[in-house]
Design a protein around this motif. Structure first.
Motif, short mmCIF file in Angstrom:
data_model
loop_
_atom_site.label_atom_id
_atom_site.label_comp_id
_atom_site.label_asym_id
_atom_site.label_seq_id
_atom_site.Cartn_x
_atom_site.Cartn_y
_atom_site.Cartn_z
N GLU A 62 47.00 -10.19 7.58
CA GLU A 62 45.66 -10.47 7.06
C GLU A 62 44.61 -10.32 8.16
O GLU A 62 43.55 -9.73 7.94
N ALA A 63 44.90 -10.81 9.36
CA ALA A 63 43.97 -10.70 10.48
C ALA A 63 43.76 -9.23 10.87
O ALA A 63 42.63 -8.80 11.15
N PHE A 64 44.83 -8.43 10.86
CA PHE A 64 44.71 -7.01 11.19
C PHE A 64 43.89 -6.27 10.13
O PHE A 64 43.11 -5.36 10.46
N ILE A 84 46.17 -10.21 20.66
CA ILE A 84 46.49 -11.14 19.57
C ILE A 84 46.61 -12.54 20.15
O ILE A 84 47.30 -12.75 21.15
N ASP A 85 45.95 -13.49 19.51
CA ASP A 85 46.01 -14.89 19.94
C ASP A 85 46.44 -15.73 18.74
O ASP A 85 45.84 -15.64 17.67
N ILE A 86 47.48 -16.53 18.93
CA ILE A 86 47.99 -17.39 17.87
C ILE A 86 47.90 -18.83 18.36
O ILE A 86 48.47 -19.17 19.40
N VAL A 96 46.16 -20.44 13.41
CA VAL A 96 44.99 -19.58 13.46
C VAL A 96 45.40 -18.33 14.23
O VAL A 96 45.87 -18.42 15.36
N VAL A 97 45.25 -17.17 13.60
CA VAL A 97 45.58 -15.89 14.23
C VAL A 97 44.28 -15.13 14.43
O VAL A 97 43.53 -14.90 13.48
N SER A 98 44.02 -14.76 15.68
CA SER A 98 42.83 -14.01 16.02
C SER A 98 43.24 -12.70 16.69
O SER A 98 44.01 -12.70 17.63
#
Length: 110
Positions: A62-64, A84-86, A96-98
């Motif tokens: 979803e983040a991608f 990628i930061d989780i 939270v995935v950024s």
């Protein structure tokens, strides 16, 4: 759209840097495609890790998708330098995935 963690793309030349783009997604690590983990399954290590893994994969995807959407809005056809930061929200099962990168316009070297 070409996505890469490197700062260049082999066989392509960066013509324009469009800007930094981000895709953020958050949700429960215990749900996948709207299916929540049962209370009983939370005590099964195998099912716990399986649900956690599927939930995380769904959040990353979803983040991608949001990252690509934001890059397309800037007329980019590639994203370089992806990070990628989780993170977990303390005292909860929320992740939270950024995903962040630089939106660029590239052309082939040929």
């Amino acid at each position: 759209m070409v996505l890469t963690t490197t700062n260049s793309i082999e066989g392509f030349r960066i013509l324009e840097y469009q800007g930094i783009v981000t895709g953020i997604s958050y949700g429960s690590s215990y749900s996948y495609n709207g299916t929540k983990m049962s209370f009983k399954d939370m005590f099964s290590t195998k099912k716990y890790y399986e649900a956690y893994s599927l939930g995380l994969a769904s959040l990353k995807e979803e983040a991608f998708q949001k990252l690509k959407k934001n890059a397309k809005a800037l007329n980019a056809n590639a994203i370089v330098g992806i990070k990628i930061d989780i993170e977990t929200v303390s005292n909860s099962a929320v992740l939270v995935v950024s995903v962040t990168g630089t939106a660029v316009y590239v052309a082939t070297d040929k």
